[in-house]
Scaffold this motif. Structure first.
Motif, mmCIF file in Angstrom:
data_model
loop_
_atom_site.group_PDB
_atom_site.id
_atom_site.type_symbol
_atom_site.label_atom_id
_atom_site.label_comp_id
_atom_site.label_asym_id
_atom_site.label_seq_id
_atom_site.Cartn_x
_atom_site.Cartn_y
_atom_site.Cartn_z
ATOM 1 N N UNK A 24 -43.022 17.666 54.525
ATOM 2 C CA UNK A 24 -43.820 18.487 53.633
ATOM 3 C C UNK A 24 -43.093 18.537 52.302
ATOM 4 N N UNK A 25 -43.813 18.288 51.213
ATOM 5 C CA UNK A 25 -43.198 18.272 49.886
ATOM 6 C C UNK A 25 -44.143 18.963 48.912
ATOM 7 N N UNK A 26 -43.587 19.709 48.000
ATOM 8 C CA UNK A 26 -44.389 20.379 46.977
ATOM 9 C C UNK A 26 -44.323 19.556 45.704
ATOM 10 N N UNK A 27 -45.487 19.186 45.171
ATOM 11 C CA UNK A 27 -45.573 18.368 43.969
ATOM 12 C C UNK A 27 -46.346 19.110 42.899
ATOM 13 N N UNK A 28 -45.987 18.861 41.639
ATOM 14 C CA UNK A 28 -46.780 19.395 40.535
ATOM 15 C C UNK A 28 -48.169 18.791 40.599
ATOM 16 N N UNK A 29 -49.168 19.583 40.192
ATOM 17 C CA UNK A 29 -50.544 19.106 40.209
ATOM 18 C C UNK A 29 -50.697 17.867 39.324
ATOM 19 N N UNK A 30 -49.996 17.836 38.190
ATOM 20 C CA UNK A 30 -50.094 16.690 37.276
ATOM 21 C C UNK A 30 -49.589 15.410 37.938
ATOM 22 N N UNK A 31 -48.478 15.515 38.646
ATOM 23 C CA UNK A 31 -47.910 14.339 39.316
ATOM 24 C C UNK A 31 -48.856 13.853 40.411
ATOM 25 N N UNK A 32 -49.386 14.781 41.178
ATOM 26 C CA UNK A 32 -50.303 14.414 42.253
ATOM 27 C C UNK A 32 -51.579 13.787 41.702
#
Length: 70
Positions: A24-32
């Motif tokens: 599980x990883x949290x990514x910035x919305x922009x990166x995703x």
């Protein structure tokens, strides 16, 4: 169908070392969003693209050049 099968003489899976690990990883919305758009353009799933990019960074021993403003 048998109740039990004997796999003691079975060949080893040649792809066993390539098995991916679920994380599980949290990514910035922009990166995703970037990788999802790239996925649409290339036809490659976005998770595969992220994995390929990270794998490329690891193989080339790329390091982040990060400087915090103080």
């Amino acid at each position: 169908m048998r109740d039990e099968y004997d796999f003691s003489n079975a060949r080893k899976n040649p792809y066993a070392k390539q098995v991916k690990k679920s994380v599980t990883i949290r990514l910035d919305a922009e990166a995703l969003d970037y990788f999802k758009r790239l996925a649409e353009e290339t036809g490659i799933p976005y998770q595969s693209l992220i994995n390929l990019y990270l794998k490329d960074c690891a193989n080339s021993k790329r390091r982040l050049d990060l400087h915090w403003n103080q």
